[in-house]
Design an enzyme around this catalytic site. Structure first.
Site, PDB file in Angstrom:
ATOM      1  N   LYS A   9       0.845  -1.194   0.000  1.00 59.98           N
ATOM      2  CA  LYS A   9       0.000   0.000   0.000  1.00 59.98           C
ATOM      3  C   LYS A   9       0.879   1.242   0.000  1.00 59.98           C
ATOM      4  O   LYS A   9       0.411   2.333   0.279  1.00 59.98           O
ATOM      5  CB  LYS A   9      -0.902   0.001   1.240  1.00 59.98           C
ATOM      6  N   ASP A  71       9.540  -6.057   1.402  1.00 63.40           N
ATOM      7  CA  ASP A  71       9.749  -5.519   2.743  1.00 63.40           C
ATOM      8  C   ASP A  71      11.119  -4.877   2.749  1.00 63.40           C
ATOM      9  O   ASP A  71      12.115  -5.509   2.386  1.00 63.40           O
ATOM     10  CB  ASP A  71       9.626  -6.573   3.833  1.00 63.40           C
ATOM     11  N   ARG A 183      15.981  -1.858  -4.206  1.00 65.75           N
ATOM     12  CA  ARG A 183      14.798  -2.459  -4.852  1.00 65.75           C
ATOM     13  C   ARG A 183      15.172  -2.995  -6.238  1.00 65.75           C
ATOM     14  O   ARG A 183      14.787  -4.087  -6.627  1.00 65.75           O
ATOM     15  CB  ARG A 183      13.715  -1.366  -4.942  1.00 65.75           C
TER      16      ARG A 183
HETATM   17  O1  LIG Z   1       4.317  -2.824   3.815  1.00 68.73           O
HETATM   18  P1  LIG Z   1       3.931  -2.034   2.579  1.00 68.73           P
HETATM   19  O2  LIG Z   1       2.450  -1.930   2.359  1.00 68.73           O
HETATM   20  O3  LIG Z   1       4.669  -2.486   1.362  1.00 68.73           O
HETATM   21  O4  LIG Z   1       4.395  -0.489   2.804  1.00 68.73           O
HETATM   22  P2  LIG Z   1       5.346   0.082   3.982  1.00 68.73           P
HETATM   23  O5  LIG Z   1       5.567   1.528   3.728  1.00 68.73           O
HETATM   24  O6  LIG Z   1       4.779  -0.306   5.322  1.00 68.73           O
HETATM   25  O7  LIG Z   1       6.700  -0.665   3.689  1.00 68.73           O
HETATM   26  P3  LIG Z   1       7.665  -1.517   4.646  1.00 68.73           P
HETATM   27  O8  LIG Z   1       6.880  -2.188   5.700  1.00 68.73           O
HETATM   28  O9  LIG Z   1       8.504  -2.377   3.747  1.00 68.73           O
HETATM   29  O10 LIG Z   1       8.578  -0.399   5.291  1.00 68.73           O
HETATM   30  C1  LIG Z   1       9.591   0.170   4.503  1.00 68.73           C
HETATM   31  C2  LIG Z   1       9.907   1.575   4.934  1.00 68.73           C
HETATM   32  O11 LIG Z   1      11.312   1.788   4.678  1.00 68.73           O
HETATM   33  C3  LIG Z   1      11.534   2.968   3.984  1.00 68.73           C
HETATM   34  N1  LIG Z   1      12.030   2.705   2.616  1.00 68.73           N
HETATM   35  C4  LIG Z   1      12.029   1.518   1.941  1.00 68.73           C
HETATM   36  N2  LIG Z   1      12.508   1.669   0.708  1.00 68.73           N
HETATM   37  C5  LIG Z   1      12.837   2.974   0.588  1.00 68.73           C
HETATM   38  C6  LIG Z   1      13.369   3.753  -0.455  1.00 68.73           C
HETATM   39  O12 LIG Z   1      13.626   3.238  -1.652  1.00 68.73           O
HETATM   40  N3  LIG Z   1      13.579   5.046  -0.223  1.00 68.73           N
HETATM   41  C7  LIG Z   1      13.292   5.604   0.969  1.00 68.73           C
HETATM   42  N4  LIG Z   1      12.773   4.955   2.011  1.00 68.73           N
HETATM   43  C8  LIG Z   1      12.538   3.633   1.821  1.00 68.73           C
HETATM   44  C9  LIG Z   1      10.201   3.698   3.916  1.00 68.73           C
HETATM   45  O13 LIG Z   1      10.101   4.563   5.008  1.00 68.73           O
HETATM   46  C10 LIG Z   1       9.171   2.594   4.049  1.00 68.73           C
HETATM   47  O14 LIG Z   1       7.977   3.031   4.626  1.00 68.73           O
HETATM   48 MG   LIG Z   2       4.737  -2.223   5.874  1.00 66.94          MG
END
Ligand SMILES: O=P(O)(O)OP(=O)(O)OP(=O)(O)OC[C@H]1O[C@@H](n2cnc3c(O)ncnc32)[C@H](O)[C@@H]1O
Ligand SMILES: [Mg+2]
Length: 201
Positions: A9, A71, A183
């Site tokens: 999301k 994740d 990613r």
């Molecule tokens: O679980 P979903 O629904 O995928 O969405 P989420 O935002 O909760 O996602 P995560 O649980 O994987 O948490 C990852 C967090 O790490 C950070 N993050 C991950 N990839 C990033 C990126 O490419 N650039 C900046 N911050 C990133 C960002 O704050 C995300 O909210």
């Molecule tokens: Mg999440």
């Protein structure tokens, strides 16, 4: 065009997946594109792998279709790897990017540049009903700046300098970030797997 469901999301992630997968002629459908409301999946794992598996398998079970999940998070050495798996909810359950960045900058206050090393981690899980889930991990090494810079991307991008760059991920154009990100590295490995071993299953 071949479609894959992405169990996220997070708008920023969904945009990056769409861009990267469009280059190989695949369409990504995220939970934000689906009109049906899907309850939030609790991320009860202690590792990126556990949480990626929980998200992909929950949505694969629900739709009885193959599902990909991501994740990810930021590991900061001076904070013993925090925020890590708690990156999204570091400053609270409202998952506010601005507050999360604020908290990290505050915790690193007074720490010199050389000691601000960090990495972004991304674990992808590919779950299919009745078949073992496959996982791939990608990493982007770098360091944490002392103030926000740039408007692109999402999350911690404005304070993350990828190794070898004097611009943050938020100062890079999306296509530049998508060539070097955690990613991207995880997606490349997953695509390799799909094209080789994935075909034989
Ligand atoms: O679980 P979903 O629904 O995928 O969405 P989420 O935002 O909760 O996602 P995560 O649980 O994987 O948490 C990852 C967090 O790490 C950070 N993050 C991950 N990839 C990033 C990126 O490419 N650039 C900046 N911050 C990133 C960002 O704050 C995300 O909210
Ligand atoms: Mg999440």
């Amino acid at each position: 065009m071949k479609k894959v469901i992405l169990a996220t999301k997070n708008k920023g992630k969904a945009i990056e997946f769409k861009e990267i997968f469009s280059q190989i002629g695949m369409e990504i459908v995220s939970l934000l594109d689906i009109s049906e409301s899907i309850p939030d999946i609790e991320e009860t794992g202690e590792t990126f792998e556990e949480n990626a598996r929980i998200k992909a398998e929950a949505i694969a079970d629900r739709f009885e279709l193959p599902v990909l999940s991501d994740d990810s998070g930021l590991e900061i050495d001076a904070l013993n790897g925090r925020p890590g798996v708690y990156s999204a909810r570091y400053a609270g359950l409202d998952k506010n990017d601005h507050k999360n960045v604020e908290k990290v900058l505050k915790e690193l206050n007074g720490i010199e540049t050389e000691k601000r090393t960090a990495r972004f981690v991304c674990v992808l899980a590919f779950a299919r009903p009745g078949i073992d889930t496959v996982m791939k991990r990608g990493i982007c090494e770098g360091s944490i700046g002392k103030e926000r810079k740039g408007e692109h991307g999402f999350g911690y991008d404005p304070i993350f300098y990828p190794k070898g760059y004097d611009r943050t991920l938020a100062q890079l154009l999306p296509e530049e970030k998508n060539k070097i990100s955690h990613r991207r590295h995880a997606i490349d490995q997953m695509i390799d797997w799909l094209e080789t071993e994935g075909k034989m299953e």
